[in-house]
Design a protein around this motif. Structure first.
Motif, PDB file in Angstrom:
ATOM      1  N   VAL A  16      12.202  -8.915  51.784  1.00 21.10           N
ATOM      2  CA  VAL A  16      13.219  -7.924  51.068  1.00 21.10           C
ATOM      3  C   VAL A  16      14.339  -8.570  50.583  1.00 21.10           C
ATOM      4  CG1 VAL A  16      14.701  -5.636  51.550  1.00 21.10           C
ATOM      5  CG2 VAL A  16      12.519  -6.242  52.701  1.00 21.10           C
ATOM      6  N   PRO A  17      14.872  -8.008  49.225  1.00 20.39           N
ATOM      7  CA  PRO A  17      14.660  -6.903  48.642  1.00 20.39           C
ATOM      8  C   PRO A  17      13.510  -7.423  47.619  1.00 20.39           C
ATOM      9  CG  PRO A  17      16.380  -7.759  47.684  1.00 20.39           C
ATOM     10  CD  PRO A  17      16.296  -8.527  48.852  1.00 20.39           C
ATOM     11  N   GLY A  18      12.892  -8.521  47.589  1.00 26.03           N
ATOM     12  CA  GLY A  18      11.699  -8.959  46.911  1.00 26.03           C
ATOM     13  C   GLY A  18      12.144  -9.248  45.264  1.00 26.03           C
ATOM     14  N   SER A  19      11.327 -10.114  44.762  1.00 22.75           N
ATOM     15  CA  SER A  19      11.502 -10.872  43.291  1.00 22.75           C
ATOM     16  C   SER A  19      10.605 -10.323  42.393  1.00 22.75           C
ATOM     17  CB  SER A  19      11.666 -12.191  43.662  1.00 22.75           C
ATOM     18  OG  SER A  19      11.226 -12.451  42.222  1.00 22.75           O
ATOM     19  N   ALA A  50      18.994  -1.876  39.209  1.00 20.39           N
ATOM     20  CA  ALA A  50      18.657  -2.005  37.871  1.00 20.39           C
ATOM     21  C   ALA A  50      18.141  -3.204  37.537  1.00 20.39           C
ATOM     22  CB  ALA A  50      19.928  -1.377  36.718  1.00 20.39           C
ATOM     23  N   ASP A  51      18.283  -4.231  38.579  1.00 20.55           N
ATOM     24  CA  ASP A  51      17.724  -5.375  38.237  1.00 20.55           C
ATOM     25  C   ASP A  51      16.164  -5.571  37.969  1.00 20.55           C
ATOM     26  OD1 ASP A  51      17.847  -4.685  41.206  1.00 20.55           O
ATOM     27  OD2 ASP A  51      16.653  -6.609  41.549  1.00 20.55           O
ATOM     28  N   SER A  52      15.466  -4.592  38.726  1.00 25.55           N
ATOM     29  CA  SER A  52      14.172  -4.781  38.784  1.00 25.55           C
ATOM     30  C   SER A  52      13.169  -3.316  38.749  1.00 25.55           C
ATOM     31  CB  SER A  52      13.606  -5.579  40.021  1.00 25.55           C
ATOM     32  OG  SER A  52      14.124  -4.789  41.163  1.00 25.55           O
ATOM     33  N   GLY A  53      12.084  -3.368  38.564  1.00 29.22           N
ATOM     34  CA  GLY A  53      11.311  -2.046  38.747  1.00 29.22           C
ATOM     35  C   GLY A  53      11.748  -0.921  37.820  1.00 29.22           C
ATOM     36  N   ASN A  75      21.249  -8.261  45.471  1.00 32.37           N
ATOM     37  CA  ASN A  75      21.375  -9.823  45.373  1.00 32.37           C
ATOM     38  C   ASN A  75      20.457 -10.284  44.506  1.00 32.37           C
ATOM     39  OD1 ASN A  75      19.289  -9.794  46.964  1.00 32.37           O
ATOM     40  ND2 ASN A  75      20.354 -10.327  48.934  1.00 32.37           N
ATOM     41  N   GLU A  76      19.414  -9.882  43.825  1.00 35.19           N
ATOM     42  CA  GLU A  76      18.536 -10.551  43.200  1.00 35.19           C
ATOM     43  C   GLU A  76      19.081 -10.816  41.726  1.00 35.19           C
ATOM     44  OE1 GLU A  76      18.605  -7.425  44.223  1.00 35.19           O
ATOM     45  OE2 GLU A  76      16.746  -6.429  44.452  1.00 35.19           O
ATOM     46  N   HIS A  77      20.148 -12.026  41.588  1.00 35.05           N
ATOM     47  CA  HIS A  77      20.783 -12.453  40.589  1.00 35.05           C
ATOM     48  C   HIS A  77      19.942 -12.815  39.344  1.00 35.05           C
ATOM     49  CE1 HIS A  77      24.311 -12.166  42.916  1.00 35.05           C
ATOM     50  NE2 HIS A  77      23.661 -13.263  43.687  1.00 35.05           N
ATOM     51  N   GLU A  78      18.531 -13.327  39.651  1.00 40.13           N
ATOM     52  CA  GLU A  78      17.733 -13.775  38.560  1.00 40.13           C
ATOM     53  C   GLU A  78      17.221 -12.511  37.853  1.00 40.13           C
ATOM     54  OE1 GLU A  78      14.849 -17.353  38.297  1.00 40.13           O
ATOM     55  OE2 GLU A  78      15.450 -16.949  40.256  1.00 40.13           O
ATOM     56  N   ASP A  79      16.713 -11.486  38.636  1.00 34.53           N
ATOM     57  CA  ASP A  79      16.176 -10.315  38.095  1.00 34.53           C
ATOM     58  C   ASP A  79      17.191  -9.616  37.522  1.00 34.53           C
ATOM     59  OD1 ASP A  79      13.483 -10.727  38.987  1.00 34.53           O
ATOM     60  OD2 ASP A  79      13.700  -9.475  40.805  1.00 34.53           O
ATOM     61  N   ALA A  80      18.295  -9.640  37.871  1.00 37.04           N
ATOM     62  CA  ALA A  80      19.450  -8.695  37.268  1.00 37.04           C
ATOM     63  C   ALA A  80      19.766  -9.437  35.680  1.00 37.04           C
ATOM     64  CB  ALA A  80      20.647  -8.617  38.003  1.00 37.04           C
TER      65      ALA A  80
HETATM   66 MG    MG Z   1      15.119  -5.806  42.847  1.00 38.11          MG
END
Ligand code: MG
Ligand code: NAD
Length: 285
Positions: A16-19, A50-53, A75-80
């Motif tokens: 979690v939270p997944g990439s 809003a980073d993913s999905g 905290n998914e900085h790359e996805d964001a």
């Molecule tokens: Mg995410």
């Protein structure tokens, strides 16, 4: 309808939270396909998760419709950063807002920073959520129950309360509920309970805010191929994901985005207090 991937899917458990970057097949958030037509020209949107999905697909669609986007995420900085890149490529501004919305101060900070940068808020999309699979009721940890409620529903209350001070007549709030709000998957008990609460909160808040000309609606997605799924469901659930729907496959995030665009736009001026299913044919009550 026939171009999108169908089960079986590969095993691909993630923490979690997944990439999103690590998913196979890569979720389709409309990067190559969504075409805007000026329906949200000049509006300011704050979108959580809003980073993913689904949140990323909504951010891309809103930006191509002409909105600037505050991108809230855990905290998914790359996805964001990838979402921000697409927003900027659409010629709009983005603002990255990492942090844990289980904390009251973070809910307030999201709104303060959005207003500091963009001046006000036209559209609030409460889309972030936590879920975890538990086979047995006895195994659900008390602190996880409380955390799930903090992230999924208490944060929505707090962000709405903070944001409303900066929203004008014509503003739109859209909450992401789920098919689980009325057809709970028992292994997602805490999550499903919060999704029922979101549907109820939406219907009640819409009545409170009608006289202020602010609309409140929610969306009830069915199975959608996102990091939430591969980071919280069993290998078996992931392998067969979406196979039980009449369309025989999960939805892609891009297929959910258009209803958010409609609900955010001025075309939806008489639509409030409603819940829209995007489920691949599973009925919602
Ligand atoms: Mg995410
Ligand atoms: P996702 O993992 O892409 O998005 C969820 C986001 O929530 C994450 O990216 C994360 O940044 C954010 N988040 C989680 N915990 C947080 C915390 N403590 N603080 C701040 N942000 C946090 O998955 P998704 O499926 O696109 O989820 C978006 C929404 O759609 C959720 O509300 C989810 O319940 C809902 N939904 C998804 C499905 C599905 O099948 N994927 C079905 C029904 C409803």
């Amino acid at each position: 309808m026939t171009d999108y991937p169908k089960p079986p899917f590969k095993k691909q458990a993630q923490p979690v939270p997944g990439s999103q970057k690590k998913m196979d097949p890569y979720p389709d958030c409309g990067e190559q396909s969504y075409k805007g037509s000026g329906r949200l020209e000049g509006k300011i949107a704050l979108i959580t998760g809003a980073d993913s999905g689904i949140g990323r697909a909504v951010a891309i669609a809103f930006a191509r419709e002409g909105a600037d986007i505050a991108i809230a995420y855990l905290n998914e900085h790359e996805d964001a950063q990838e979402t921000a890149r697409w927003v900027e490529q659409a010629g709009r501004q983005s603002l990255l807002l990492p942090g844990d919305i289980a904390e009251k101060a973070q809910c307030q900070a999201l709104v303060d920073k959005t207003v500091e940068r963009f001046g006000h808020i036209d559209i609030l999309v409460n889309n972030a959520a936590f879920q975890m699979t538990h086979k047995n009721f006895e195994d659900i940890p008390d602190d996880e129950w409380v955390m799930t409620f903090n992230v999924n529903i208490t944060a929505i209350f707090r962000i709405c309360q903070a944001a409303l001070k900066h929203m004008k007549p014509g503003g739109s709030i859209i909450n992401t509920s789920s098919v689980n709000s009325d057809m709970p998957k028992p292994t997602l008990l805490p999550y499903a309970t919060t999704k029922g609460a979101i549907a109820n909160f939406t219907a009640g808040l819409a009545q409170m805010l009608g006289p202020k000309n602010i609309r409140v609606n929610c969306v009830a997605p069915g199975p959608i191929w996102t990091p939430l799924i591969v980071s919280t469901m069993t290998d078996e659930d992931v392998e067969n994901f979406g196979g039980e729907t009449p369309l025989g496959r999960p939805g892609q995030p891009v297929e959910v985005a258009p209803i958010y665009v409609l609900l955010a736009s001025d075309e939806a001026s008489y639509i409030t207090g409603q819940r829209y299913g995007i489920t691949g044919g599973k009925p919602i009550l």
